[in-house]
Design an enzyme around this catalytic site. Structure first.
Site, PDB file in Angstrom:
ATOM      1  N   SER A   1      13.584  31.835   9.762  1.00 52.71           N
ATOM      2  CA  SER A   1      13.591  30.385   9.595  1.00 52.71           C
ATOM      3  C   SER A   1      15.000  29.835   9.413  1.00 52.71           C
ATOM      4  O   SER A   1      15.747  30.281   8.536  1.00 52.71           O
ATOM      5  CB  SER A   1      12.743  30.018   8.378  1.00 52.71           C
ATOM      6  OG  SER A   1      13.022  28.715   7.921  1.00 52.71           O
ATOM      7  N   GLY A   2      15.347  28.825  10.215  1.00 49.39           N
ATOM      8  CA  GLY A   2      16.642  28.181  10.063  1.00 49.39           C
ATOM      9  C   GLY A   2      16.775  27.478   8.729  1.00 49.39           C
ATOM     10  O   GLY A   2      17.827  27.548   8.077  1.00 49.39           O
ATOM     11  N   LEU A   3      15.716  26.779   8.296  1.00 51.72           N
ATOM     12  CA  LEU A   3      15.738  26.119   6.991  1.00 51.72           C
ATOM     13  C   LEU A   3      15.955  27.131   5.879  1.00 51.72           C
ATOM     14  O   LEU A   3      16.801  26.943   4.998  1.00 51.72           O
ATOM     15  CB  LEU A   3      14.431  25.359   6.766  1.00 51.72           C
ATOM     16  CG  LEU A   3      14.166  24.868   5.341  1.00 51.72           C
ATOM     17  CD1 LEU A   3      15.220  23.868   4.893  1.00 51.72           C
ATOM     18  CD2 LEU A   3      12.768  24.263   5.230  1.00 51.72           C
TER      19      LEU A   3
ATOM     20  N   ASP B   1      19.849  22.301   6.032  1.00 53.40           N
ATOM     21  CA  ASP B   1      19.339  22.549   7.380  1.00 53.40           C
ATOM     22  C   ASP B   1      19.749  21.393   8.284  1.00 53.40           C
ATOM     23  O   ASP B   1      18.932  20.593   8.733  1.00 53.40           O
ATOM     24  CB  ASP B   1      17.812  22.704   7.329  1.00 53.40           C
ATOM     25  CG  ASP B   1      17.219  23.084   8.679  1.00 53.40           C
ATOM     26  OD1 ASP B   1      17.939  23.697   9.492  1.00 53.40           O
ATOM     27  OD2 ASP B   1      16.035  22.774   8.915  1.00 53.40           O
TER      28      ASP B   1
ATOM     29  N   ASP C   1      14.425  31.145  14.726  1.00 49.38           N
ATOM     30  CA  ASP C   1      14.576  29.694  14.789  1.00 49.38           C
ATOM     31  C   ASP C   1      16.027  29.408  15.159  1.00 49.38           C
ATOM     32  O   ASP C   1      16.933  29.524  14.331  1.00 49.38           O
ATOM     33  CB  ASP C   1      14.224  29.106  13.423  1.00 49.38           C
ATOM     34  CG  ASP C   1      14.381  27.605  13.349  1.00 49.38           C
ATOM     35  OD1 ASP C   1      14.707  26.985  14.388  1.00 49.38           O
ATOM     36  OD2 ASP C   1      14.182  27.044  12.251  1.00 49.38           O
TER      37      ASP C   1
ATOM     38  N   ASP D   1      17.357  26.526  16.056  1.00 48.03           N
ATOM     39  CA  ASP D   1      17.677  25.106  15.980  1.00 48.03           C
ATOM     40  C   ASP D   1      17.797  24.538  17.398  1.00 48.03           C
ATOM     41  O   ASP D   1      16.970  24.810  18.241  1.00 48.03           O
ATOM     42  CB  ASP D   1      18.943  24.879  15.159  1.00 48.03           C
ATOM     43  CG  ASP D   1      18.741  25.180  13.679  1.00 48.03           C
ATOM     44  OD1 ASP D   1      17.580  25.232  13.249  1.00 48.03           O
ATOM     45  OD2 ASP D   1      19.736  25.369  12.969  1.00 48.03           O
TER      46      ASP D   1
ATOM     47  N   GLU E   1      14.817  23.978  19.919  1.00 51.25           N
ATOM     48  CA  GLU E   1      14.219  22.645  19.805  1.00 51.25           C
ATOM     49  C   GLU E   1      15.035  21.608  20.568  1.00 51.25           C
ATOM     50  O   GLU E   1      16.264  21.708  20.665  1.00 51.25           O
ATOM     51  CB  GLU E   1      14.074  22.240  18.344  1.00 51.25           C
ATOM     52  CG  GLU E   1      15.366  22.098  17.577  1.00 51.25           C
ATOM     53  CD  GLU E   1      15.135  21.874  16.088  1.00 51.25           C
ATOM     54  OE1 GLU E   1      15.392  20.744  15.622  1.00 51.25           O
ATOM     55  OE2 GLU E   1      14.713  22.825  15.400  1.00 51.25           O
TER      56      GLU E   1
ATOM     57  N   LYS F   1      21.675  18.909  14.458  1.00 52.63           N
ATOM     58  CA  LYS F   1      20.277  18.554  14.233  1.00 52.63           C
ATOM     59  C   LYS F   1      20.046  18.194  12.772  1.00 52.63           C
ATOM     60  O   LYS F   1      20.877  18.482  11.905  1.00 52.63           O
ATOM     61  CB  LYS F   1      19.374  19.716  14.601  1.00 52.63           C
ATOM     62  CG  LYS F   1      19.705  20.993  13.866  1.00 52.63           C
ATOM     63  CD  LYS F   1      18.511  21.845  13.518  1.00 52.63           C
ATOM     64  CE  LYS F   1      17.586  21.204  12.507  1.00 52.63           C
ATOM     65  NZ  LYS F   1      16.446  22.094  12.182  1.00 52.63           N
TER      66      LYS F   1
ATOM     67  N   ASN G   1      16.802  18.422   9.758  1.00 52.38           N
ATOM     68  CA  ASN G   1      15.493  18.997   9.495  1.00 52.38           C
ATOM     69  C   ASN G   1      14.404  17.988   9.845  1.00 52.38           C
ATOM     70  O   ASN G   1      14.537  16.792   9.581  1.00 52.38           O
ATOM     71  CB  ASN G   1      15.382  19.417   8.026  1.00 52.38           C
ATOM     72  CG  ASN G   1      14.065  20.093   7.722  1.00 52.38           C
ATOM     73  OD1 ASN G   1      13.059  19.438   7.435  1.00 52.38           O
ATOM     74  ND2 ASN G   1      14.046  21.405   7.789  1.00 52.38           N
ATOM     75  N   SER G   2      13.326  18.482  10.410  1.00 49.35           N
ATOM     76  CA  SER G   2      12.265  17.617  10.926  1.00 49.35           C
ATOM     77  C   SER G   2      11.617  16.744   9.865  1.00 49.35           C
ATOM     78  O   SER G   2      11.032  15.701  10.191  1.00 49.35           O
ATOM     79  CB  SER G   2      11.192  18.478  11.606  1.00 49.35           C
ATOM     80  OG  SER G   2      11.736  19.237  12.650  1.00 49.35           O
TER      81      SER G   2
ATOM     82  N   ARG H   1      10.621  24.221  21.818  1.00 51.59           N
ATOM     83  CA  ARG H   1      10.017  23.392  20.763  1.00 51.59           C
ATOM     84  C   ARG H   1      10.324  21.927  21.038  1.00 51.59           C
ATOM     85  O   ARG H   1      11.486  21.535  21.125  1.00 51.59           O
ATOM     86  CB  ARG H   1      10.589  23.819  19.413  1.00 51.59           C
ATOM     87  CG  ARG H   1      10.333  22.883  18.251  1.00 51.59           C
ATOM     88  CD  ARG H   1      10.834  23.549  16.980  1.00 51.59           C
ATOM     89  NE  ARG H   1      10.966  22.637  15.865  1.00 51.59           N
ATOM     90  CZ  ARG H   1      11.244  23.015  14.616  1.00 51.59           C
ATOM     91  NH1 ARG H   1      11.430  24.312  14.363  1.00 51.59           N
ATOM     92  NH2 ARG H   1      11.363  22.141  13.639  1.00 51.59           N
TER      93      ARG H   1
ATOM     94  N   HIS I   1       5.478  20.181  17.270  1.00 53.88           N
ATOM     95  CA  HIS I   1       5.694  19.982  15.835  1.00 53.88           C
ATOM     96  C   HIS I   1       5.226  18.590  15.425  1.00 53.88           C
ATOM     97  O   HIS I   1       5.273  17.639  16.216  1.00 53.88           O
ATOM     98  CB  HIS I   1       7.176  20.155  15.525  1.00 53.88           C
ATOM     99  CG  HIS I   1       7.465  20.600  14.125  1.00 53.88           C
ATOM    100  ND1 HIS I   1       6.521  21.179  13.307  1.00 53.88           N
ATOM    101  CD2 HIS I   1       8.612  20.567  13.392  1.00 53.88           C
ATOM    102  CE1 HIS I   1       7.077  21.476  12.147  1.00 53.88           C
ATOM    103  NE2 HIS I   1       8.340  21.110  12.177  1.00 53.88           N
TER     104      HIS I   1
END
Length: 307
Positions: free
Chosen positions: A58-60, A70, A97, A99, A126, A132, A134-135, A169, A200
């Site tokens: 996981s990138g986060l 992130d 991940d 990113d 993504e 980027k 975080n979503s 993604r 997502h």
């Protein structure tokens, strides 16, 4: 025994091609696949011991344990180095991940090549601009131009081996766009060579995800990350023919909760006497890190001490 220990014991190095083939089989399987988040070697070993067949780097989570946000603050080299630790700690495939690829097509293909060299089984990219966000943070989620992002995907496919998994993604719904936009982007990414599509959503219900799955009609495997819509029963994903569910940040968040609790207790009590039964024993740590293999290797390779 973790991958590093087993490789040392056998004198062999696990093949990234084999790892990618296993991940491909998991994603293409008619059974719903679950990938567990890992952010370092220890969390990876724990997830494998729990029974998971694949991992999500996981990138986060990796950014968080490195002390970064992130938001493209951790460098791609730091991410790659941590992925190597995760790969070495286990014998199961790792989907990374990636990113947005840390830049343009050239950055993305360099990262993909380095990840493949370090033993990663696949990469998820993504369709956001760099840097980027975080979503789930704020509303600044500028999407990449479709053609430009497809160039990133093609560059990765042309750079990596045929078995390396590429998951595209789309953050269309995160950015507030329609289902139609998500489908248009997914179609383009499939044409560019993606092996699966990750859709997502930041909503607390899975309506957007299930609507996408129905419209997409399984053109490529669909991967989801139910961080926000976690109350949706898994049976709904099976009914929608979802391929893969990623539990994306839960070991990192569990670690935060556990460390916060224990640090507070020790600070307040000025002692560890009452918390010893609440934390993992050293024997468990030694088992996870394959200390027994080291002892066996010492017997084989170190000269016997003369008393």
């Amino acid at each position: 025994m973790n991958r590093a220990a087993s490789s040392l014991a056998s004198g062999e190095v696990s093949s990234p091609t084999i790892s990618s083939a296993i991940l491909r089989q998991l994603i293409l399987s008619s059974d719903l696949t679950f990938l567990m988040e890992a952010h370092d070697g220890l969390s990876a070993a724990i997830a494998e011991r729990a029974g998971f067949k694949g991992l999500w780097a996981s990138g986060l989570s990796i950014s968080s344990v490195l002390g970064y946000r992130d938001a493209s603050e951790a460098s791609w080299t730091q991410i790659v180095d941590m992925v190597e630790r995760i790969v070495d700690a286990t014998d199961i495939p790792v989907l990374v991940d990636g990113d947005s690829g840390f830049g343009n097509f050239n950055n993305a293909r360099i990262v993909a090549r380095k990840l493949e060299q370090r033993g990663a089984a696949g990469l998820c990219l993504e369709d956001k601009q760099f840097p980027k966000a975080n979503s789930f943070v704020g509303d600044r989620h500028a999407l990449a131009d479709i053609d430009e992002f497809c160039g990133r995907l093609r560059a990765i496919k042309d750079t990596t081996g045929p078995d390396f998994i590429l998951v595209a993604r789309t953050e269309a719904m995160i950015a507030g766009h329609s289902l139609d936009e998500a489908i248009v982007r997914a179609d383009a990414y499939a044409e560019a060579g993606a092996d699966a599509i990750l859709i997502h959503s930041r909503k607390t219900v899975a309506d957007e995800i299930l609507a996408f799955a129905e419209e997409w009609d399984n053109k490529l495997p669909v991967v989801i990350v139910p961080t926000k819509y976690y109350r949706t029963p898994v049976s709904a994903y099976r009914d929608a023919r979802i391929s893969t569910v990623i539990w994306a940040n839960h070991t990192m968040r569990a670690a935060i909760a556990g460390m916060r609790h224990i640090c507070g207790r020790i600070h307040a009590e000025q002692s560890v006497a009452t918390i010893e039964d609440e934390v993992a024993g050293l024997d468990e740590l030694f088992r996870l890190m394959a200390y027994d293999e080291l002892a066996e290797a010492e017997e084989q390779y170190l000269p016997k001490q003369i008393v």
